[in-house]
Design a protein around this motif. Structure first.
Motif, mmCIF file in Angstrom:
data_model
loop_
_atom_site.group_PDB
_atom_site.id
_atom_site.type_symbol
_atom_site.label_atom_id
_atom_site.label_comp_id
_atom_site.label_asym_id
_atom_site.label_seq_id
_atom_site.Cartn_x
_atom_site.Cartn_y
_atom_site.Cartn_z
ATOM 1 N N UNK A 90 -39.461 -34.403 -20.956
ATOM 2 C CA UNK A 90 -38.205 -33.943 -21.609
ATOM 3 C C UNK A 90 -38.583 -34.571 -22.992
ATOM 4 N N UNK A 91 -38.410 -33.946 -24.168
ATOM 5 C CA UNK A 91 -38.314 -34.628 -25.334
ATOM 6 C C UNK A 91 -37.219 -33.819 -26.160
ATOM 7 N N UNK A 92 -36.436 -34.568 -26.885
ATOM 8 C CA UNK A 92 -35.365 -34.009 -27.809
ATOM 9 C C UNK A 92 -36.011 -33.535 -29.059
ATOM 10 N N UNK A 93 -35.486 -32.228 -29.483
ATOM 11 C CA UNK A 93 -36.238 -31.991 -30.900
ATOM 12 C C UNK A 93 -34.844 -31.322 -31.813
ATOM 13 N N UNK A 94 -34.890 -32.270 -32.588
ATOM 14 C CA UNK A 94 -33.342 -32.299 -33.223
ATOM 15 C C UNK A 94 -33.508 -31.857 -34.945
ATOM 16 N N UNK A 95 -32.618 -31.123 -35.160
ATOM 17 C CA UNK A 95 -32.547 -30.826 -36.759
ATOM 18 C C UNK A 95 -31.515 -31.861 -37.540
#
Length: 168
Positions: free
Chosen positions: A62-67
């Motif tokens: 799991x990897x968070x991809x955030x704006x």
């Protein structure tokens, strides 16, 4: 259609590691705000920790991809969880998704993007060639603008043929 979700879940907890494995998914890229926690929540809860542990036990990253413009909340939240994140992703651009997949060493065929917004996460997933997994926003729409955005998604969600959860 570009904005119709591949799969719509009630929430992230409805996504089992077994289901992901059946789909061939080895990497889940996920939005943070309203997807894994309401925006007002500063620290991960035990349910989220348990879900991530179940993914890891199944060999799914799991990897968070955030704006998020400010990386502090995301940095702190991810450090508390012990997961990596890709900041300043620019969704619906594919830039952040591609960078995250490269860092994880997983190709698009084995990657899914999890999010609550069709015009960012779904569109980015479609453009990057990864499976789009959508959830209803945790904490619900709070501001008038969020309510408008979520109402605009309703017709596209209604067209989704694969819905998992109690609300549907």
């Amino acid at each position: 259609m570009l904005l119709v979700p591949n799969v719509l879940f009630e929430n992230y907890q409805a996504i089992s590691p077994e289901w992901l494995q059946e789909q061939g998914i080895e990497l889940v890229l996920s939005d943070l705000d309203f997807t894994l926690a309401p925006k007002s929540v500063r620290h991960p809860d035990k349910e989220l920790r348990g879900w991530i542990a179940s993914l890891q036990k199944a060999g799914i990253q799991l990897m968070i991809v955030s704006n998020n413009r400010s990386g502090k909340r995301v940095t702190d939240f991810c450090a508390d969880l012990g997961v990596d994140y890709q900041g300043h992703a620019g969704k619906p651009s594919t830039r952040g998704l591609k960078a995250a997949m490269e860092r994880a060493g997983i190709d698009q065929k084995h990657t899914a993007m999890l999010g609550d917004r069709l015009r960012t996460e779904r569109l980015a997933a479609n453009r990057a060639g990864v499976m789009a997994l959508m959830v209803e926003p945790l904490g619900g729409a709070v501001t008038p603008w969020q309510k408008v955005l979520h109402a605009m998604q309703a017709p596209f969600k209604a067209l989704c043929h694969h819905k998992i959860g109690k609300k549907f």
